[in-house]
Design a protein around this motif. Structure first.
Motif, PDB file in Angstrom:
ATOM      1  N   ASP A 107     -58.128 -35.840  10.970  1.00 53.03           N
ATOM      2  CA  ASP A 107     -58.323 -34.968  12.133  1.00 53.03           C
ATOM      3  C   ASP A 107     -57.166 -35.020  13.124  1.00 53.03           C
ATOM      4  O   ASP A 107     -57.166 -34.285  14.113  1.00 53.03           O
ATOM      5  N   THR A 108     -56.195 -35.904  12.909  1.00 53.80           N
ATOM      6  CA  THR A 108     -55.087 -36.047  13.859  1.00 53.80           C
ATOM      7  C   THR A 108     -54.263 -34.757  13.907  1.00 53.80           C
ATOM      8  O   THR A 108     -53.944 -34.165  12.866  1.00 53.80           O
ATOM      9  N   MET A 109     -53.958 -34.317  15.133  1.00 54.52           N
ATOM     10  CA  MET A 109     -53.173 -33.101  15.306  1.00 54.52           C
ATOM     11  C   MET A 109     -51.676 -33.435  15.312  1.00 54.52           C
ATOM     12  O   MET A 109     -51.256 -34.476  15.834  1.00 54.52           O
ATOM     13  N   ILE A 110     -50.883 -32.550  14.736  1.00 50.12           N
ATOM     14  CA  ILE A 110     -49.427 -32.685  14.731  1.00 50.12           C
ATOM     15  C   ILE A 110     -48.852 -31.663  15.696  1.00 50.12           C
ATOM     16  O   ILE A 110     -49.247 -30.486  15.674  1.00 50.12           O
ATOM     17  N   TYR A 111     -47.904 -32.116  16.547  1.00 51.51           N
ATOM     18  CA  TYR A 111     -47.328 -31.228  17.552  1.00 51.51           C
ATOM     19  C   TYR A 111     -45.807 -31.247  17.462  1.00 51.51           C
ATOM     20  O   TYR A 111     -45.198 -32.222  16.973  1.00 51.51           O
ATOM     21  N   ALA A 112     -45.186 -30.162  17.950  1.00 50.14           N
ATOM     22  CA  ALA A 112     -43.727 -30.109  18.029  1.00 50.14           C
ATOM     23  C   ALA A 112     -43.220 -31.264  18.880  1.00 50.14           C
ATOM     24  O   ALA A 112     -43.799 -31.571  19.930  1.00 50.14           O
ATOM     25  N   GLY A 113     -42.157 -31.897  18.434  1.00 48.50           N
ATOM     26  CA  GLY A 113     -41.610 -33.061  19.130  1.00 48.50           C
ATOM     27  C   GLY A 113     -42.029 -34.370  18.493  1.00 48.50           C
ATOM     28  O   GLY A 113     -41.435 -35.416  18.767  1.00 48.50           O
ATOM     29  N   ASP A 114     -43.050 -34.333  17.624  1.00 54.70           N
ATOM     30  CA  ASP A 114     -43.468 -35.549  16.916  1.00 54.70           C
ATOM     31  C   ASP A 114     -42.413 -35.936  15.881  1.00 54.70           C
ATOM     32  O   ASP A 114     -41.674 -35.087  15.371  1.00 54.70           O
TER      33      ASP A 114
END
Length: 513
Positions: A480-487
């Motif tokens: 369920d972990t979300m991935i975001y720009a900058g990761d």
């Protein structure tokens, strides 16, 4: 009470240790590469003097000496094939997990073979060998600290950065080149370690060679906006000629095969041909930095510039295509400078360009030609800026560089070092014991996976996502972990599939075109 609830930021001891080790790599690399530079300069100066005061006996002596050099350098290459050429594709392949080298033979054999090849006057640059020498130093220090996996690669990348920084007194460009062209990843761990190495190496280089930039040229008249049309035309010419450079350079190994000479001893051709150039124009010998400085100080006849362009282009191809240890940075920069001087000379003669902007176009052309061939525009701008030592007119340089880059891209040109690396890789993968490595992959703004859950992404079967770095936080991922720009994603991969997985994940995370 509130102060007690605020958690104190955790100090990343791993990062600090690697930065310190990177600085140590830079100091040692600076010493090695500075000695490399000194040996080349002394030998090249001796060779040029010999040609200037030469006669028939000198010709016979140089022929014998160069034949002996062919045999000796060929023996070194035969005993360690990966010291041939610039060494940058080898470093890139090493960081991608495609090659494994023993650092000590690479270090001493590349040093000696590079000094003899470049110092003899061949049209080769010192930057590629300097990068490989630095990478070998980084690997050696990593092994002494018992570093493995990503930390070992970080110190190899740091050594490569320090090598370029010391070769050109260009620490920022050295860091950018490794990130943009060799490592292809802006991992914080890599760029911090590389920057500390570049600072250490450049400090040593400045102490030995002084603080005057290598290609110090004065141009105090910024190109006015109403003359920016020249940047579009000249950038297009540089892009077209850069594409030609790529094609011809990649053809050279096939042309050398027609000679039927063993690959390790094909250097006999440039070693013999350089004697004629030495007697004709001894000041033309070498990578080309003296030529660039001369273009900024003297006015050359247009016919002379055209002859110099043809000779330098052809003999650069012959020199590098032979596989002798040496790079193409300086030859590319000098060719770009000559092209810029020819263009400016024609425009001045037609009355379409004031003479005071001649130096501007020479400098801009170095960056544009390099950007088109290497497909590394940021490195090109920073490199030329640091080597010239002048921040004037960065806007104009950026425009010309972008145009040259786009023209090469439109023609289908690929980064030259990446193309050279692909030609080195054996199609059949050699069987080796399985082991695992960690790789970092950034998530850029605009990525199609920005805001997606981990489970929604089709990950390569040879990779396992083990953590996500978000700013100073480290997140243990689950479905369920979300991935975001900058990761920055940390993946565990089979070492034999590392390069393939990096490409697949980068393709998954890239912004839509």
């Amino acid at each position: 009470m509130l102060k007690q609830q605020i958690a104190r930021p955790r100090v990343d001891s791993v990062r600090f240790r690697l930065i310190f080790q990177g600085f140590l790599v830079g100091i040692v690399t600076g010493i090695v590469v500075s000695l490399f530079r000194l040996c080349i300069e002394k030998l090249l100066g001796l060779v040029q003097i010999s040609y200037i005061h030469g006669h028939v006996k000198t010709f016979c002596l140089m022929l014998v000496v160069n034949l002996v050099l062919t045999i000796f350098v060929g023996w070194l290459i035969k005993s360690e094939p990966h010291i041939a050429g610039s060494g940058i594709p080898e470093v890139e392949g090493q960081l991608q997990g495609k090659f494994t080298f023993h650092w000590w033979p690479i270090l001493w054999k590349k040093f000696i073979a590079g000094v003899l090849s470049i110092g003899s006057g061949l049209f080769l640059g010192r930057e590629g060998p300097s990068i490989q020498l630095g990478a070998a130093v980084g690997q050696g220090i990593a092994s002494s600290f018992k570093q493995h996996g990503s930390k070992n690669r970080a110190l190899i990348a740091a050594g490569a950065t320090g090598g370029l920084a010391a070769a050109f007194n260009a620490p920022i460009a050295g860091t950018m080149f490794v990130l943009e062209e060799i490592y292809h990843n802006f991992s914080p761990l890599i760029w911090l370690t590389s920057l500390s190495s570049a600072i250490g190496a450049n400090f040593v280089s400045l102490k030995i060679f002084g603080e005057v930039p290598i290609l110090h040229m004065v141009y105090n008249h910024p190109l006015p906006v109403n003359l920016y049309g020249h940047l579009l035309l000249l950038g297009s010419i540089l892009g077209l000629l850069g594409f030609v450079y790529q094609r011809v350079l990649l053809m050279m190994p096939k042309l050398y095969q027609l000679t039927k000479l063993p690959r390790a001893f094909q250097g006999v051709i440039p070693f013999v041909l350089v004697i004629g150039i030495g007697f004709w124009q001894p000041k033309l010998l070498g990578g080309g930095n003296n030529l660039v400085l001369a273009l900024g100080e003297h006015h050359f006849v247009l016919t002379s510039l055209l002859i110099i362009l043809v000779v330098r282009f052809l003999f650069s191809m012959i020199s590098y295509g032979s596989g002798l240890p040496g790079g193409i940075f300086l030859p590319i920069l000098s060719l770009g400078a000559v092209i810029g001087a020819i263009y400016a000379g024609i425009m001045i003669r037609l009355g379409w360009l004031p003479r005071i902007y001649l130096t501007n176009l020479i400098i801009f052309s170095m960056a544009g030609y390099f950007a088109g061939i290497s497909k590394a525009p940021f490195t090109a701008i920073l490199l030329v800026t640091e080597m010239v030592g002048n921040l004037t007119n960065l806007m104009a340089m950026a425009i010309l560089t972008l145009v040259a880059y786009l023209v090469v891209d439109w023609l289908g040109g690929a980064p030259i070092y990446e193309s050279l690396l692909q030609r080195m890789i054996v199609p059949q993968r050699i069987s080796q014991p399985q082991h695992f490595e960690q790789i970092e992959v950034p998530v850029f703004e605009g990525s199609v996976q920005d805001g997606q859950q981990v489970r929604a992404i089709y990950w390569p079967s040879e990779a396992l996502l083990i953590s996500i770095h978000r700013g100073s936080q480290t997140i243990l991922p689950h479905g369920d972990t979300m991935i975001y720009a900058g990761d920055t994603l940390l993946l565990l991969v089979d070492a034999s599939h590392m390069a393939q997985v990096r490409r697949q994940v980068a393709e998954l995370l890239k912004p839509p075109t």
